[in-house]
Design an enzyme around this catalytic site. Sequence first.
Site, PDB file in Angstrom:
ATOM      1  N   HIS A  21     -13.674  15.394 -27.793  1.00  0.00           N
ATOM      2  CA  HIS A  21     -14.826  14.739 -28.445  1.00  0.00           C
ATOM      3  C   HIS A  21     -15.548  13.912 -27.373  1.00  0.00           C
ATOM      4  O   HIS A  21     -16.002  14.471 -26.372  1.00  0.00           O
ATOM      5  CB  HIS A  21     -14.281  13.920 -29.617  1.00  0.00           C
ATOM      6  CG  HIS A  21     -15.278  13.411 -30.604  1.00  0.00           C
ATOM      7  ND1 HIS A  21     -16.598  13.747 -30.587  1.00  0.00           N
ATOM      8  CD2 HIS A  21     -15.139  12.550 -31.662  1.00  0.00           C
ATOM      9  CE1 HIS A  21     -17.225  13.130 -31.578  1.00  0.00           C
ATOM     10  NE2 HIS A  21     -16.362  12.385 -32.250  1.00  0.00           N
ATOM     11  N   HIS A  62     -19.109  24.012 -29.133  1.00  0.00           N
ATOM     12  CA  HIS A  62     -19.326  23.012 -30.177  1.00  0.00           C
ATOM     13  C   HIS A  62     -18.990  23.638 -31.526  1.00  0.00           C
ATOM     14  O   HIS A  62     -19.226  24.824 -31.735  1.00  0.00           O
ATOM     15  CB  HIS A  62     -20.796  22.544 -30.174  1.00  0.00           C
ATOM     16  CG  HIS A  62     -20.976  21.240 -30.853  1.00  0.00           C
ATOM     17  ND1 HIS A  62     -21.168  21.149 -32.209  1.00  0.00           N
ATOM     18  CD2 HIS A  62     -20.962  19.975 -30.377  1.00  0.00           C
ATOM     19  CE1 HIS A  62     -21.285  19.879 -32.529  1.00  0.00           C
ATOM     20  NE2 HIS A  62     -21.157  19.145 -31.444  1.00  0.00           N
ATOM     21  N   ASP A  97     -22.125  16.661 -23.435  1.00  0.00           N
ATOM     22  CA  ASP A  97     -21.268  16.052 -22.413  1.00  0.00           C
ATOM     23  C   ASP A  97     -21.326  16.753 -21.065  1.00  0.00           C
ATOM     24  O   ASP A  97     -20.768  16.256 -20.098  1.00  0.00           O
ATOM     25  CB  ASP A  97     -19.815  16.025 -22.896  1.00  0.00           C
ATOM     26  CG  ASP A  97     -19.631  15.079 -24.063  1.00  0.00           C
ATOM     27  OD1 ASP A  97     -20.156  13.973 -23.986  1.00  0.00           O
ATOM     28  OD2 ASP A  97     -18.972  15.460 -25.048  1.00  0.00           O
TER      29      ASP A  97
HETATM   30  N1  CMC Z   1     -13.925  26.691 -22.830  1.00  0.00           N
HETATM   31  C1  CMC Z   1     -13.332  27.890 -23.019  1.00  0.00           C
HETATM   32  N2  CMC Z   1     -13.143  28.455 -24.217  1.00  0.00           N
HETATM   33  C2  CMC Z   1     -13.571  27.780 -25.283  1.00  0.00           C
HETATM   34  C3  CMC Z   1     -14.208  26.520 -25.167  1.00  0.00           C
HETATM   35  C4  CMC Z   1     -14.378  25.984 -23.883  1.00  0.00           C
HETATM   36  N3  CMC Z   1     -14.984  24.793 -23.715  1.00  0.00           N
HETATM   37  N4  CMC Z   1     -14.528  26.065 -26.395  1.00  0.00           N
HETATM   38  C5  CMC Z   1     -14.109  27.007 -27.247  1.00  0.00           C
HETATM   39  N5  CMC Z   1     -13.535  28.027 -26.588  1.00  0.00           N
HETATM   40  C6  CMC Z   1     -13.026  29.282 -27.159  1.00  0.00           C
HETATM   41  C7  CMC Z   1     -11.676  29.037 -27.846  1.00  0.00           C
HETATM   42  O1  CMC Z   1     -10.596  29.263 -26.957  1.00  0.00           O
HETATM   43  C8  CMC Z   1     -11.747  30.080 -28.947  1.00  0.00           C
HETATM   44  O2  CMC Z   1     -11.484  31.342 -28.387  1.00  0.00           O
HETATM   45  P1  CMC Z   1     -10.622  32.451 -29.219  1.00  0.00           P
HETATM   46  O3  CMC Z   1     -11.483  32.765 -30.403  1.00  0.00           O
HETATM   47  O4  CMC Z   1     -10.423  33.563 -28.274  1.00  0.00           O
HETATM   48  O5  CMC Z   1      -9.342  31.763 -29.605  1.00  0.00           O
HETATM   49  C9  CMC Z   1     -13.214  30.090 -29.357  1.00  0.00           C
HETATM   50  O6  CMC Z   1     -13.920  29.677 -28.182  1.00  0.00           O
HETATM   51  C10 CMC Z   1     -13.532  29.137 -30.512  1.00  0.00           C
HETATM   52  O7  CMC Z   1     -13.091  27.840 -30.125  1.00  0.00           O
HETATM   53  P2  CMC Z   1     -12.450  26.784 -31.106  1.00  0.00           P
HETATM   54  O8  CMC Z   1     -11.528  25.901 -30.335  1.00  0.00           O
HETATM   55  O9  CMC Z   1     -11.891  27.484 -32.317  1.00  0.00           O
HETATM   56  O10 CMC Z   1     -13.759  26.004 -31.545  1.00  0.00           O
HETATM   57  P3  CMC Z   1     -13.813  24.592 -32.233  1.00  0.00           P
HETATM   58  O11 CMC Z   1     -15.032  24.551 -33.056  1.00  0.00           O
HETATM   59  O12 CMC Z   1     -12.524  24.272 -32.920  1.00  0.00           O
HETATM   60  O13 CMC Z   1     -13.906  23.573 -31.000  1.00  0.00           O
HETATM   61  C11 CMC Z   1     -14.746  22.188 -29.318  1.00  0.00           C
HETATM   62  C12 CMC Z   1     -15.067  22.943 -30.613  1.00  0.00           C
HETATM   63  C13 CMC Z   1     -15.943  21.324 -28.937  1.00  0.00           C
HETATM   64  C14 CMC Z   1     -13.546  21.248 -29.560  1.00  0.00           C
HETATM   65  C15 CMC Z   1     -14.429  23.212 -28.186  1.00  0.00           C
HETATM   66  O14 CMC Z   1     -15.548  24.039 -27.953  1.00  0.00           O
HETATM   67  C16 CMC Z   1     -13.974  22.541 -26.895  1.00  0.00           C
HETATM   68  O15 CMC Z   1     -12.770  22.240 -26.750  1.00  0.00           O
HETATM   69  N6  CMC Z   1     -14.921  22.267 -25.937  1.00  0.00           N
HETATM   70  C17 CMC Z   1     -14.581  21.542 -24.723  1.00  0.00           C
HETATM   71  C18 CMC Z   1     -14.538  20.052 -25.008  1.00  0.00           C
HETATM   72  C19 CMC Z   1     -15.933  19.489 -25.185  1.00  0.00           C
HETATM   73  O16 CMC Z   1     -16.833  19.739 -24.396  1.00  0.00           O
HETATM   74  N7  CMC Z   1     -16.095  18.640 -26.223  1.00  0.00           N
HETATM   75  C20 CMC Z   1     -17.350  17.958 -26.483  1.00  0.00           C
HETATM   76  C21 CMC Z   1     -17.982  18.408 -27.756  1.00  0.00           C
HETATM   77  S1  CMC Z   1     -19.694  17.865 -27.920  1.00  0.00           S
HETATM   78  C22 CMC Z   1     -19.636  16.137 -27.950  1.00  0.00           C
HETATM   79  C23 CMC Z   1     -19.037  15.610 -29.194  1.00  0.00           C
HETATM   80  O17 CMC Z   1     -19.755  15.446 -30.179  1.00  0.00           O
HETATM   81  O18 CMC Z   1     -17.841  15.338 -29.209  1.00  0.00           O
END
Ligand code: CMC
Length: 428
Positions: free
Chosen positions: A267, A306, A362
């Site tokens: 986050h 996201h 971010d």
């Molecule tokens: N790098 C590589 N792969 C990713 C990433 C990433 N940053 N984000 C998602 N994925 C992949 C994930 O492995 C999954 O792949 P598969 O379907 O093969 O298992 C797919 O994309 C869907 O990801 P998810 O984890 O199910 O998606 P989510 O909606 O639960 O997570 C997130 C959203 C923001 C937590 C995630 O994209 C992430 O960890 N990003 C990196 C951390 C980040 O930049 N966070 C800041 C978010 S914006 C500011 C805020 O408001 O917090």
Amino acid sequence: MAETLTITDNRTGKQYQIPIQDGTIRAADLRQIRVTSDEFGMMTYDPAFMNTAACRSKITFIDGDKGILLYRGYPIEQLAEHSDYLETSYLLLFGELPTEAQLDAWIEEINSHTMLHENLKKFVEGFRYDAHPMGMFLSSVGALSTFYPDAKNIADAGSRRLQMVRLVAKVPAIAALAYRHIIGRPYMLPDNELSYTGNFLNMLFKMAEPRYKPHPVLERALDVLFILHADHEQNCSTASMRNIGSSHVDPYSALAGAAAALYGPLHGGANEAVLHMLEEIGSMQNIPGFIKRVKAGEGRLMGFGHRVYKSYDPRAKIIKRMADLVFEVTGKNPLLEMALELERIALEDEYFVSRKLYPNVDFYSGLIYQAMGFPLDMFPVLFAIPRTAGWMAQWEEMLTDPEQKIARPRQIYIGAPHRDYVSRDKRR
Ligand code: CMC
């Protein structure tokens, strides 16, 4: 005719008409679906709230497919161009842009609450020299509840407004106190002649000069960053603010919990994690290997992806443009080239394209913060300061919503069935 969803229960052959409102059905309407009258009734299972609306809100709108973000209906691009943080916080908290007179009164109100109680300084002195500023920030905000016991009076609209003002006014001072503690410099008093962000920079960076003068470009850049971070509907920390607040605890305690949720690297801690990632990659030639490891599931490309945005985060677009203005003043951040190359590869690579992973807020913000002289571990705090207005707006909306009650999710129990206690000597 009212829209309904017809559900046929194949176990009993019975049909149910579930009313549809705003494109949703009420989970509680499913409770009537049961085989026997003593059953609890049908529930929905939605880990991580992937498809569950927990409130009706008038504050922030996001269209994740189109990359649209509106505060109280106003596009984020227009606010970033024409507004400033205090005006935007007024908009979020009270629903409308202020008139000239309302804005003057709001600034006056904020300025009369920028000081911290001396004992809070002693509290922060107790932290180790290397304490993470976000840990200091969230515990100091929690500690404020002990300074303002009147904040428990959450049923009183006047008291709620006073706590909103206090929090928006004091969070920059708390952040600055945490920063000055780490670097071992004395705490600086606020200068109410300066703007909200100008004063924050003053409390952070003022040395022995009689009057601190913020650089106008950097002051404005920070103000725009604050506008972009001010609210983002039901994310992890805002949902925490609402959840904790729903127990009717005071807002300082609730906001400490929201800040704790923000601290995590998935986050608001992601801005700090992006810079660590770039530093670890080290040079352009290591980028392909890094991307390979991310695609193999050995790490994440921080600052990408996201839950809601499935296109370019509109905030990231604005930040990327603003970075150029900041770098004209500070000199280019040497990590920028690597960030641009990572983005270029990710926007073409099938792994990221098929998962709709785009830069989020971010990805570039940390590069700006670093160029402005902030240490990496201050980055999540720089997110928490402006988000305070959003958290408080959401808290107020939750408390005044007659449909809201104490938050309490259900579970599906998958543990052991009833069994009798076994004495220690008989256990194997
Ligand atoms: N790098 C590589 N792969 C990713 C990433 C990433 N940053 N984000 C998602 N994925 C992949 C994930 O492995 C999954 O792949 P598969 O379907 O093969 O298992 C797919 O994309 C869907 O990801 P998810 O984890 O199910 O998606 P989510 O909606 O639960 O997570 C997130 C959203 C923001 C937590 C995630 O994209 C992430 O960890 N990003 C990196 C951390 C980040 O930049 N966070 C800041 C978010 S914006 C500011 C805020 O408001 O917090």
